[in-house]
Motif scaffolding. Structure first.
Motif, mmCIF file in Angstrom:
data_model
loop_
_atom_site.group_PDB
_atom_site.id
_atom_site.type_symbol
_atom_site.label_atom_id
_atom_site.label_comp_id
_atom_site.label_asym_id
_atom_site.label_seq_id
_atom_site.Cartn_x
_atom_site.Cartn_y
_atom_site.Cartn_z
ATOM 1 N N GLN A 330 0.831 -1.170 0.073
ATOM 2 C CA GLN A 330 -0.084 -0.082 -0.090
ATOM 3 C C GLN A 330 0.897 1.092 -0.135
ATOM 4 O OE1 GLN A 330 -1.504 -0.960 4.310
ATOM 5 N NE2 GLN A 330 -1.706 1.357 4.173
ATOM 6 N N GLU A 334 -2.932 5.380 2.006
ATOM 7 C CA GLU A 334 -4.100 4.393 1.572
ATOM 8 C C GLU A 334 -4.273 3.557 2.989
ATOM 9 O OE1 GLU A 334 -3.843 3.000 -2.939
ATOM 10 O OE2 GLU A 334 -2.248 2.412 -1.774
ATOM 11 N N SER A 373 -10.903 -0.515 -4.089
ATOM 12 C CA SER A 373 -10.301 0.908 -3.484
ATOM 13 C C SER A 373 -11.458 1.809 -3.885
ATOM 14 C CB SER A 373 -9.164 1.147 -4.160
ATOM 15 O OG SER A 373 -8.605 2.475 -3.693
ATOM 16 N N ARG A 424 -6.288 0.431 -9.076
ATOM 17 C CA ARG A 424 -6.036 0.824 -7.785
ATOM 18 C C ARG A 424 -6.465 0.037 -6.572
ATOM 19 N NH1 ARG A 424 -5.190 5.994 -8.440
ATOM 20 N NH2 ARG A 424 -5.791 7.086 -10.515
ATOM 21 N N LYS A 426 -5.637 -2.995 -3.626
ATOM 22 C CA LYS A 426 -4.290 -3.102 -2.858
ATOM 23 C C LYS A 426 -4.441 -4.552 -2.421
ATOM 24 C CE LYS A 426 -1.810 0.182 -4.348
ATOM 25 N NZ LYS A 426 -1.122 1.266 -3.463
ATOM 26 N N HIS A 463 -8.708 5.317 0.192
ATOM 27 C CA HIS A 463 -7.411 5.930 -0.290
ATOM 28 C C HIS A 463 -7.728 7.484 -0.268
ATOM 29 C CE1 HIS A 463 -4.877 6.313 -4.157
ATOM 30 N NE2 HIS A 463 -4.283 6.930 -3.192
ATOM 31 N N ARG A 465 -6.862 10.743 -1.134
ATOM 32 C CA ARG A 465 -6.532 11.909 -2.170
ATOM 33 C C ARG A 465 -7.560 12.527 -2.843
ATOM 34 N NH1 ARG A 465 -4.026 9.257 -7.727
ATOM 35 N NH2 ARG A 465 -4.622 11.500 -8.299
#
Length: 499
Positions: A330, A334, A373, A424, A426, A463, A465
């Motif tokens: 990761q 995340e 994700s 995306r 993980k 995640h 962001r």
């Protein structure tokens, strides 16, 4: 009279001081001579043991994983009878050799500082090494077994169009032999330069401790890599972070490490190319505590996808074979959060049981757990916070911490409605089951290994962001159930480091 007595006392003390200095010098010289004799003795016996077919220098015990049978050979061959019948000093040394690479025993430098060194004085620290005059760089080497064939696998980078043969210079004991190897490029987004796996096949008794590669058989190698062998199981969960480049968010790093520790992470690997001084302070703190390994990553070429991220991740997975039951891949923004369990251990128990029930043929082993994700990027509004605080006790001081330290895992609770499909994700990876790993999921598994996709009701990658999107958001407060366990750890670390 007074002057005469004073001079006599001074002379007496000076005489005693000189005598003490002389005796100390003799003891020191004798100690260093004994140390040199011991080193020569170890090297002489190492050569003998290294050439034995049952070489114990590299017989590290490999623990099988309880969920399924191991794909690794066990390194527990006993010493020969002739070796076990030596004197007490040699027996003690051989017992130590059974669990330690002999040539890593020598940790004494010329200036009496203790440094870990490998064969021929090579530092036991991974670093990029060039292949002669070619535009190719090597980083690490591992013993492997693929399709019941022993081999040494070397990871490095080179231009895709460098179509040359590869030759493996294998060092075992005092002998070096050369064989022709093979190479395979790993999947990467870059078209011109890629990560390569170089393979050197071994016979059943060969256990080299160092390897060098050349692209011409008669070239003198300019590289020398220590071969890493599988080790005994030490922990359940190890986090492998992606390479850090121009990284300057210390609060994010602390937030991620402490949250993962609550979930079950026992050790962290981080590949550092460039970080700020504040981040470096955090790294040193966690290194002192003993659960972070920092590997320097001065990537020697610029023309490769995201600073060689694929290489660092595969290196991390291979370093943890046998050592860690699971490797968690990761980034620091995340969080792989269970939505129905309190930690990763409970999550794995549920997923393993589900797989056993669904795998009726019993022909496959479970290798990787792929977690979907989505982006968590907005904070609830005031009315939404009012509803949230009705279910979770959040003090004014905790709200201030959320804002002051940018604790997005507790503040950005509104996520995209959709999950990313085909990208995306993980993963939790069993390192013994994967051949090559990608950033998100395995690129290639070993034979008879299956991957499973975890339901979003069970676990999700949070995640954090920014992402430009006009889509509606869902409110997800799952992370807050971990708040009371995570916040004290974050606060303690930040206060201790005065970040």
């Amino acid at each position: 009279m007074y002057l005469r007595n004073t001079c006599r006392i001074i002379f007496q003390y000076r005489y005693n001081a000189v005598l003490l200095l002389l005796v100390s010098t003799v003891i020191l010289v004798h100690y260093n001579y004994s140390k040199l004799v011991f080193v020569q003795y170890v090297l002489r016996n190492t050569a003998t043991i290294g050439n034995n077919e049952t070489s114990t220098s590299f017989h590290s015990s490999t623990s099988s994983w309880s969920e399924s049978s191991s794909v690794w050979k066990t390194w527990t061959s006993p010493l020969t009878d002739s070796q076990s019948q030596k004197n007490d000093t040699n027996s003690t040394l051989n017992a130590f050799i059974k669990t330690t690479t002999v040539l890593n025993l020598l940790k004494i430098s010329s200036d009496n500082q203790r440094v870990t060194v490998g064969p021929k004085g090579i530092p036991d620290k991974p670093r990029f090494q060039k292949v002669n005059d070619h535009d190719a760089w090597l980083f690490s080497a591992f013993f492997d077994n693929f399709n019941n064939t022993d081999l040494i696998r070397v990871f490095g980078i080179q231009p895709l169009l460098l179509n040359t043969s590869v030759f493996c210079h294998l060092v075992e004991g005092t002998s070096t032999y050369v064989i022709e190897g093979t190479k395979k490029d790993l999947f990467d987004w870059h078209r011109n330069r890629r990560v390569f796996s170089y393979e050197c096949l071994l016979n059943e008794t060969s256990r080299p401790h160092n390897v060098s590669l050349t692209f011409n058989e008669t070239d003198t190698p300019t590289n020398n890599l220590l071969v890493l062998y599988p080790q005994a199981l030490q922990r359940n969960f190890t986090v492998c972070y992606s390479m850090l480049y121009n990284y300057n968010t210390p609060y994010q790093l602390v937030q991620n490490v402490e949250f993962n520790r609550v979930l079950g992470a026992e050790h962290f690997f981080l590949y550092r190319e460039s970080v700020s001084s504040a981040v470096d302070t955090v790294l040193k703190h966690y290194q002192r505590q003993g659960f972070l390994t920092v590997i320097e990553w001065p990537i020697p070429v610029g023309e490769i996808h995201y600073h060689g991220q694929i290489l660092s991740l595969n290196d991390c997975v291979y370093r943890n074979r046998g050592v860690s039951r699971y490797v968690v891949i990761q980034d620091t923004d995340e969080f792989i959060i269970p939505h129905q369990n309190d930690n990763w251990t409970e999550l794995m128990e549920v997923l393993n049981k589900e797989f056993e029930l669904s795998n009726k043929s019993q022909s496959e082993q479970l290798g990787t757990y792929i977690v979907q994700s989505t982006f968590y990027q907005q904070s609830p509004n005031s009315s939404e916070w009012a509803d949230i605080t009705g279910n979770f006790s959040i003090s004014d001081e905790e709200f201030k911490m959320f804002k002051k330290f940018s604790l997005t895992v507790f503040s950005n609770l509104k996520r995209l409605k959709t999950f990313f499909v085909g990208g995306r994700q993980k993963s939790f990876v069993r390192p013994e089951t994967v051949l090559f790993n990608d950033i998100h999921t395995p690129d290639k598994n070993r034979p008879c290994i299956a991957n499973v996709t975890v339901s979003t009701d069970v676990a999700v990658v949070h995640h954090h962001r920014r992402w430009t999107s006009s889509a509606d958001y869902n409110l997800d407060t799952t992370s807050l159930k971990f708040k009371d366990r995570v916040l004290p750890l974050i606060n303690e670390t930040i206060l201790l480091l005065t970040l």
